[in-house]
Design an enzyme around this catalytic site. Sequence first.
Site, PDB file in Angstrom:
ATOM      1  N   CYS A  85       0.859  -1.145   0.008  1.00 25.25           N
ATOM      2  CA  CYS A  85      -0.124   0.001   0.047  1.00 25.25           C
ATOM      3  C   CYS A  85       0.975   1.125   0.034  1.00 25.25           C
ATOM      4  O   CYS A  85       2.199   1.227   0.065  1.00 25.25           O
ATOM      5  CB  CYS A  85      -0.814   0.199   1.158  1.00 25.25           C
ATOM      6  N   GLY A 135       2.007  -2.703   4.496  1.00 18.59           N
ATOM      7  CA  GLY A 135       2.443  -3.744   4.670  1.00 18.59           C
ATOM      8  C   GLY A 135       1.552  -4.943   5.117  1.00 18.59           C
ATOM      9  O   GLY A 135       0.472  -5.093   4.537  1.00 18.59           O
ATOM     10  N   GLU A 136       2.258  -5.679   5.766  1.00 21.58           N
ATOM     11  CA  GLU A 136       1.510  -7.100   6.316  1.00 21.58           C
ATOM     12  C   GLU A 136       1.974  -7.633   7.635  1.00 21.58           C
ATOM     13  O   GLU A 136       3.068  -7.729   7.882  1.00 21.58           O
ATOM     14  CB  GLU A 136       1.512  -8.359   5.320  1.00 21.58           C
TER      15      GLU A 136
END
Length: 386
Positions: free
Chosen positions: A2, A77-78
């Site tokens: 993102c 991110g994750e």
Amino acid sequence: MCGICGYIARKASEIPDSAHLKAMTETLRHRGPDDEGYYRNDNVGLGHRRLSIIDLSPLAHQPMTIEGKPLHIIFNGEIYNFQDVRSDLEAIGVRFKTRSDTEVILQAYTAWGPDCLHRLNGMFAFAIYDSESGELFLARDRMGVKPLYYVETEDHFIFASELKAIMAHPYFSRDLDQQAVEYYFAFKYIRAPQTIFAHTHKLKPGHYAMVSVQKRGVSVVKYWDPLDIMKNRNGEDRGELVYQEELEALLESAVRYRLISDVPVGALLSGGVDSSLIVSLMTRQTPHVKTFSIGFIEEAYNEAPFARKVAEALGTDHEELLCTPQDVFSSIDVLARHFDEPFADPSALPTYLVSKLARTKVTVGLSGDAGDEMFWGYSRYQKYRT
């Protein structure tokens, strides 16, 4: 991935209007094609472009807030262990409205403040604005996988995932940092915390920053350092077999976490030690793995046959693209626009091309970056053997 961006304006006469915030955010569209969102009050603006990975519903829209709380988050991110952290929060009475890892970060920060970073396993760059205290919290993951840039001028603080978003702010100056230019010629990249622009910084990996709406100054804190892990071992040696078993367990765990997704996941396969290891571990945990490789007509640089052999041995659904010199040359201008500052690693070209191929079939692609360095994937590393 993102894209996030935002600003603090400390003088009412120099608050950018909503069009400027939108322009900053729009420069990050390539990072987040699925959704966009904004938060803006008298002094602060936040923008977000979303690539949907976890919880594809509108409930996971950003900027995200918690009902009755003054916190607003934008996240790139994750968080791989978000389900574990969510369980810990639910055990202390927290209730969730989404399945997203974004809400887990926000609730974790509400519960534990900056210490929440020690509980997060992932790649991330995020900003949390507290509209009650007037403080902005910025954080970057331990290894710096996700980028985060910022600049503080006389009356503004501006931050973003990429320099181009900061450059879109009307009060940003494009003066060059001459020392950063020297670093570039010495290292072939510009090392953190400097950037090509004067007074503009990268937030260093394993660090977070606190910024006040009212007061100038950025308080940067290191929350993680790999050397601390080595120091805590105190020279302990538990034997090679133990370390091999621990390493395999860690690698399997890392791959398992990264397979958690609400969108298709594949792998970039070069045939080298790093990506071959990742794909091997993927096939242990999921029956259908898509892999992608590129080759070159110059045999001396063509690794596609090695990747093909690995794919055949592991039974993956493999796609391969043979690139011409024109494919490479036409990518240079594209990469220059994305990097925003000088970067001289030629591996960026094949990485871009194979990522472009993979994106036609999957949204997430695992790769083995840094694996060759850790596992001595090139003959040049053998000279360091002791």
